[in-house]
Design a protein around this motif. Structure first.
Motif, short mmCIF file in Angstrom:
data_model
loop_
_atom_site.label_atom_id
_atom_site.label_comp_id
_atom_site.label_asym_id
_atom_site.label_seq_id
_atom_site.Cartn_x
_atom_site.Cartn_y
_atom_site.Cartn_z
N ILE A 21 0.83 -1.22 0.00
CA ILE A 21 0.00 0.00 0.00
C ILE A 21 0.86 1.26 0.00
O ILE A 21 0.54 2.26 -0.63
CB ILE A 21 -0.95 -0.01 1.22
N GLY A 22 1.97 1.19 0.74
CA GLY A 22 2.87 2.35 0.80
C GLY A 22 2.49 3.30 1.92
O GLY A 22 2.49 2.93 3.08
N GLU A 23 2.10 4.52 1.55
CA GLU A 23 1.77 5.52 2.55
C GLU A 23 0.28 5.86 2.53
O GLU A 23 -0.40 5.66 1.52
CB GLU A 23 2.57 6.81 2.32
N MET A 24 -0.20 6.33 3.68
CA MET A 24 -1.57 6.85 3.77
C MET A 24 -1.52 8.09 4.64
O MET A 24 -0.96 8.06 5.74
CB MET A 24 -2.51 5.80 4.35
N GLN A 25 -2.09 9.17 4.16
CA GLN A 25 -2.05 10.46 4.85
C GLN A 25 -0.61 10.90 5.14
O GLN A 25 -0.33 11.55 6.15
CB GLN A 25 -2.84 10.40 6.16
N GLY A 26 0.31 10.51 4.23
CA GLY A 26 1.70 10.96 4.35
C GLY A 26 2.56 10.17 5.31
O GLY A 26 3.71 10.55 5.57
N VAL A 27 2.04 9.06 5.88
CA VAL A 27 2.84 8.24 6.79
C VAL A 27 2.79 6.80 6.31
O VAL A 27 1.85 6.39 5.62
CB VAL A 27 2.32 8.32 8.25
N PRO A 28 3.81 5.97 6.65
CA PRO A 28 3.78 4.56 6.27
C PRO A 28 2.50 3.89 6.77
O PRO A 28 2.02 4.19 7.87
CB PRO A 28 5.02 3.98 6.95
N TYR A 29 1.94 2.98 5.97
CA TYR A 29 0.65 2.39 6.29
C TYR A 29 0.66 1.69 7.65
O TYR A 29 -0.30 1.79 8.41
CB TYR A 29 0.24 1.40 5.20
N VAL A 30 1.75 0.99 7.96
CA VAL A 30 1.81 0.29 9.24
C VAL A 30 1.72 1.27 10.40
O VAL A 30 1.08 1.00 11.43
CB VAL A 30 3.08 -0.58 9.35
N GLN A 31 2.32 2.43 10.23
CA GLN A 31 2.26 3.46 11.27
C GLN A 31 0.86 4.07 11.34
O GLN A 31 0.38 4.44 12.42
CB GLN A 31 3.29 4.55 10.98
N PHE A 32 0.18 4.13 10.20
CA PHE A 32 -1.17 4.69 10.14
C PHE A 32 -2.16 3.82 10.90
O PHE A 32 -3.06 4.33 11.59
CB PHE A 32 -1.60 4.83 8.68
N VAL A 33 -2.03 2.48 10.79
CA VAL A 33 -3.03 1.59 11.40
C VAL A 33 -2.76 1.31 12.88
O VAL A 33 -3.66 0.86 13.58
CB VAL A 33 -3.12 0.24 10.64
N VAL A 34 -1.55 1.56 13.35
CA VAL A 34 -1.22 1.25 14.75
C VAL A 34 -2.17 1.92 15.75
O VAL A 34 -2.71 1.25 16.64
CB VAL A 34 0.25 1.60 15.06
N PRO A 35 -2.42 3.24 15.66
CA PRO A 35 -3.33 3.87 16.64
C PRO A 35 -4.73 3.24 16.62
O PRO A 35 -5.34 3.05 17.68
CB PRO A 35 -3.37 5.33 16.19
N GLY A 36 -5.23 2.92 15.43
CA GLY A 36 -6.55 2.32 15.34
C GLY A 36 -6.61 0.94 15.98
O GLY A 36 -7.59 0.58 16.63
N LEU A 37 -5.56 0.16 15.80
CA LEU A 37 -5.52 -1.18 16.38
C LEU A 37 -5.38 -1.13 17.90
O LEU A 37 -5.97 -1.94 18.61
CB LEU A 37 -4.37 -1.99 15.76
N ILE A 38 -4.60 -0.17 18.38
CA ILE A 38 -4.50 0.01 19.84
C ILE A 38 -5.86 0.38 20.41
O ILE A 38 -6.32 -0.17 21.42
CB ILE A 38 -3.45 1.09 20.19
N MET A 39 -6.54 1.32 19.74
CA MET A 39 -7.85 1.75 20.21
C MET A 39 -8.86 0.62 20.13
O MET A 39 -9.73 0.48 21.01
CB MET A 39 -8.33 2.95 19.38
N MET A 40 -8.77 -0.22 19.10
CA MET A 40 -9.66 -1.37 18.99
C MET A 40 -9.52 -2.29 20.20
O MET A 40 -10.51 -2.76 20.77
CB MET A 40 -9.35 -2.15 17.70
N ALA A 41 -8.27 -2.53 20.60
CA ALA A 41 -8.02 -3.39 21.75
C ALA A 41 -8.56 -2.78 23.04
O ALA A 41 -9.16 -3.46 23.87
CB ALA A 41 -6.52 -3.65 21.88
N VAL A 42 -8.37 -1.48 23.19
CA VAL A 42 -8.86 -0.78 24.39
C VAL A 42 -10.38 -0.83 24.46
O VAL A 42 -10.97 -1.12 25.51
CB VAL A 42 -8.38 0.69 24.39
N ILE A 43 -11.04 -0.56 23.35
CA ILE A 43 -12.51 -0.54 23.30
C ILE A 43 -13.10 -1.91 23.64
O ILE A 43 -13.97 -2.02 24.51
CB ILE A 43 -12.99 -0.09 21.91
#
Length: 257
Positions: free
Chosen positions: A51-73
């Protein structure tokens, strides 16, 4: 009831809840870490490299906050709904109800227990994510506020679910058919800017979108949504859910036969 005694009651409920999920950590803390590790490996590394980048950041870095929040929720919600419904089913919640402990202390104890588990799992997943992405928290204050508000919101939703549940099957309906779809459609794996028309409008009605983006802004400095708007919506959701819990507790919903 004196404030000192209220504090003792709150601590008792909270410590019991913490002891409950730490005693069976193999079932409560380990599975989310393994699941998120697979997400990081598959979506982050394997697919992210294509995929490369999303919103100017590497994709893996882009999804990390969402996955952390998914675990918390999911863990904040599941801890409260399973614990409080078990108390109802085993009927030892009646000891609390006939005691002089105020309803808000009962609610605060269970919600704080859910927050504790959510934050513990979030910390484990965050540490795990460091093996897959270079993280540097951009706004630690915003990150902490979003984490706490989100944990309180979903822990109180878990409490509501437990109040209405009449069987163990009922406590799995909301996570399966409501919570999971909302999380996956809340911008965890994609940017809301990619959507248009009906899908963009539907996405804007999803509170997860605002939660995930506010947390992503705090962690990596990227967001599709205005942060002030996201915080406002999250705060309103928290106040509404906690207020509803207190109202139903006062009425004895799901507690009095």
């Amino acid at each position: 009831m004196p404030i000192k005694d209220q504090w003792v009651a709150f601590q008792t409920i909270l410590f019991r809840e913490i002891q409950r999920f730490t005693r069976i950590w193999v079932q409560t803390l380990l599975p989310p870490a393994i699941t998120m590790g697979l997400y990081f490996a598959i979506f982050g590394k394997l697919m992210g490299s294509r995929i490369g980048e999303m919103q100017g950041v590497p994709y893996v870095q882009f999804v990390v906050p969402g996955l952390i929040m998914m675990a918390v929720i999911t863990n904040s919600f599941s801890n409260v709904v399973s614990s409080f419904y078990s108390s109802k089913f085993q009927r030892h919640v009646e000891e609390l109800l006939v005691s002089p402990v105020p309803n808000y202390i009962i609610l605060a104890g269970y919600v704080a227990g859910g927050v504790a588990r959510g934050l513990c799992v979030g910390l484990v997943v965050t540490i795990l994510s460091l093996f897959f992405a270079d993280l540097s928290v951009q706004n630690i204050g915003l990150t902490i506020v979003v984490l706490l508000l989100t944990s309180v919101f979903f822990a109180s939703l878990g409490f509501l679910n437990a109040l209405y549940a009449n069987s163990f099957d009922d406590i799995s309906v909301i996570p399966t058919f409501v919570l999971t779809p909302l999380i996956y459609l809340g911008g965890v794996f994609y940017s809301a800017d990619m959507l248009s028309g009906f899908f963009k409008t539907a996405s804007e009605l999803n509170p997860m979108l605002y939660i995930v983006n506010a947390f992503r802004q705090g962690m990596i400095g990227v967001s599709d949504i205005n942060v002030e708007l996201s915080l406002g919506i999250l705060f309103i959701c928290c106040v509404t859910s906690v207020g509803l819990c207190l109202h139903l507790l006062k009425k004895g919903k799901g507690l009095r036969s």
